[in-house]
Enzyme design. Structure first.
Site, PDB file in Angstrom:
ATOM      1  N   ASP A 226      20.496   2.703   7.103  1.00  0.00           N
ATOM      2  CA  ASP A 226      21.862   2.202   7.221  1.00  0.00           C
ATOM      3  C   ASP A 226      21.772   0.712   7.516  1.00  0.00           C
ATOM      4  OD1 ASP A 226      21.306   2.007   9.926  1.00  0.00           O
ATOM      5  OD2 ASP A 226      22.308   3.879  10.434  1.00  0.00           O
ATOM      6  N   GLU A 227      22.895   0.086   7.862  1.00  0.00           N
ATOM      7  CA  GLU A 227      22.823  -1.376   7.979  1.00  0.00           C
ATOM      8  C   GLU A 227      22.238  -1.828   9.313  1.00  0.00           C
ATOM      9  OE1 GLU A 227      27.151  -0.241   8.589  1.00  0.00           O
ATOM     10  OE2 GLU A 227      25.425   0.410   7.441  1.00  0.00           O
TER      11      GLU A 227
ATOM     12  N   MET B 183      10.708  -6.394   4.249  1.00  0.00           N
ATOM     13  CA  MET B 183      11.006  -6.892   5.589  1.00  0.00           C
ATOM     14  C   MET B 183      12.365  -7.591   5.651  1.00  0.00           C
ATOM     15  SD  MET B 183       8.497  -5.523   6.824  1.00  0.00           S
ATOM     16  CE  MET B 183       7.555  -5.882   8.279  1.00  0.00           C
ATOM     17  N   ARG B 184      13.394  -6.862   5.233  1.00  0.00           N
ATOM     18  CA  ARG B 184      14.746  -7.419   5.293  1.00  0.00           C
ATOM     19  C   ARG B 184      15.728  -6.327   5.689  1.00  0.00           C
ATOM     20  NH1 ARG B 184      16.447 -11.845   2.723  1.00  0.00           N
ATOM     21  NH2 ARG B 184      18.414 -10.856   2.198  1.00  0.00           N
TER      22      ARG B 184
ATOM     23  N   ARG C  41      22.732 -13.015   2.579  1.00  0.00           N
ATOM     24  CA  ARG C  41      22.252 -11.622   2.532  1.00  0.00           C
ATOM     25  C   ARG C  41      22.948 -10.779   1.466  1.00  0.00           C
ATOM     26  NH1 ARG C  41      19.145  -9.281   5.794  1.00  0.00           N
ATOM     27  NH2 ARG C  41      19.559 -10.706   7.527  1.00  0.00           N
TER      28      ARG C  41
ATOM     29  N   HIS D 220       8.593   3.177   8.653  1.00  0.00           N
ATOM     30  CA  HIS D 220       8.387   2.272   9.789  1.00  0.00           C
ATOM     31  C   HIS D 220       7.183   2.750  10.598  1.00  0.00           C
ATOM     32  CE1 HIS D 220       9.429  -0.673  12.795  1.00  0.00           C
ATOM     33  NE2 HIS D 220       9.199   0.255  13.713  1.00  0.00           N
TER      34      HIS D 220
ATOM     35  N   SER E 193       0.825  -1.215   0.000  1.00  0.00           N
ATOM     36  CA  SER E 193       0.000   0.000   0.000  1.00  0.00           C
ATOM     37  C   SER E 193       0.861   1.267   0.000  1.00  0.00           C
ATOM     38  CB  SER E 193      -0.977   0.001   1.178  1.00  0.00           C
ATOM     39  OG  SER E 193      -0.307   0.267   2.390  1.00  0.00           O
ATOM     40  N   ASN E 194       2.040   1.220   0.596  1.00  0.00           N
ATOM     41  CA  ASN E 194       2.909   2.403   0.534  1.00  0.00           C
ATOM     42  C   ASN E 194       3.446   2.622  -0.877  1.00  0.00           C
ATOM     43  OD1 ASN E 194       3.382   3.933   3.160  1.00  0.00           O
ATOM     44  ND2 ASN E 194       3.450   1.798   3.845  1.00  0.00           N
TER      45      ASN E 194
HETATM   46  C1  GAR Z   1       3.814  -0.688   6.751  1.00  0.00           C
HETATM   47  O1  GAR Z   1       3.057  -0.443   7.902  1.00  0.00           O
HETATM   48  C2  GAR Z   1       5.277  -0.342   6.977  1.00  0.00           C
HETATM   49  O2  GAR Z   1       5.448   0.781   7.783  1.00  0.00           O
HETATM   50  C3  GAR Z   1       5.744  -1.582   7.667  1.00  0.00           C
HETATM   51  O3  GAR Z   1       5.138  -2.643   6.973  1.00  0.00           O
HETATM   52  C4  GAR Z   1       3.904  -2.191   6.449  1.00  0.00           C
HETATM   53  C5  GAR Z   1       3.883  -2.466   4.970  1.00  0.00           C
HETATM   54  O4  GAR Z   1       2.632  -2.149   4.420  1.00  0.00           O
HETATM   55  N1  GAR Z   1       7.187  -1.692   7.624  1.00  0.00           N
HETATM   56  C6  GAR Z   1       7.917  -2.160   8.624  1.00  0.00           C
HETATM   57  O5  GAR Z   1       7.442  -2.591   9.660  1.00  0.00           O
HETATM   58  C7  GAR Z   1       9.420  -2.129   8.380  1.00  0.00           C
HETATM   59  N2  GAR Z   1      10.134  -2.294   9.613  1.00  0.00           N
HETATM   60  P1  GAR Z   1       2.458  -2.011   2.842  1.00  0.00           P
HETATM   61  O6  GAR Z   1       3.072  -3.271   2.231  1.00  0.00           O
HETATM   62  O7  GAR Z   1       0.981  -1.967   2.646  1.00  0.00           O
HETATM   63  O8  GAR Z   1       3.165  -0.752   2.403  1.00  0.00           O
END
Ligand code: GAR
Length: 200
Positions: free
Chosen positions: A140-141, A89-90, A64, A108, A13-14
């Site tokens: 960053d890493e 998510m990596r 990785r 985040h 969605s983002n």
């Molecule tokens: C979002 O809430 C984003 O902030 C979070 O995953 C979701 C993805 O939603 N990201 C994290 O938690 C990263 N640490 P989306 O796939 O609908 O954009």
């Protein structure tokens, strides 16, 4: 026109919010490529349906840095200027971060440095904070740790379930990610220590 590479793992969605912002002229950029590490990501299907170039580079059973090299190769092919992690998510390797210095953003769902990592919305509920929100930061890493570009605050209601809170945070994510990308592409900022400061 600056070219974005968007990395996703799930719903996307983002990514869609950024695509919408470009479509309506709120953001001057183009999406060069959408890359998912997960072949089942809903966002991958959405990207293809909407006519974007979208590929899956599977991350299962691969080291990785080797994985990151594959992604970098694709980003280079597509002449990407700015990398946007959107629910990717990596953790990135130092190699990836060094290839795109200050040119990788992440969103985040908490007010960092509170509640890094997974299930940030649940962490906030369980901790009992009255306000949480979302953060866009340079990557960053380290996990959810680079200099903060933009944040938005969301009030936690007594009646909130995790899903209700996550939904209100997500609305803010969609708004604030576009703002952060716009600022970074404009170049109208400088970084002092950890502070990202707007320049006039
Ligand atoms: C979002 O809430 C984003 O902030 C979070 O995953 C979701 C993805 O939603 N990201 C994290 O938690 C990263 N640490 P989306 O796939 O609908 O954009």
């Amino acid at each position: 026109m600056k070219r974005l590479g968007i990395l996703i793992s799930g719903r996307g969605s983002n990514f869609e919010a950024i695509a919408d912002s470009i479509e309506v002229g709120r953001l001057e950029a183009e999406i060069a490529i959408v890359i998912s590490n997960n072949p089942h990501a809903k966002g991958l299907r959405t990207a293809k349906r909407r006519g974007f170039k979208a590929v899956c580079i599977r991350s299962r059973a691969i080291d990785r840095e080797a994985y990151d090299r594959l992604v970098i190769e694709k980003l280079r092919q597509e002449r990407v200027d700015l990398v946007c992690l959107a629910g990717f998510m990596r953790l990135l390797s130092a190699h990836f971060v060094n290839e795109y210095p200050r040119r990788i953003l992440n969103i985040h769902p908490s007010l960092l440095p509170s509640f890094p990592g997974l299930e940030a919305q649940l962490q906030a509920l369980e901790h009992g904070v009255k306000y949480t929100g979302c953060t866009v930061h340079f990557v960053d890493e380290r996990l959810d740790a680079g200099p903060i570009i933009a944040q938005a605050v969301v009030r936690v209601r007594d009646s909130d379930s995790e899903d209700q809170l996550a939904a209100r945070i997500l609305e803010e994510e969609h708004r604030v990610y576009t703002e952060a990308v716009r600022l970074v592409l404009s170049g109208d900022f400088r970084i002092e220590g950890r502070r990202v400061l707007r320049t006039p």
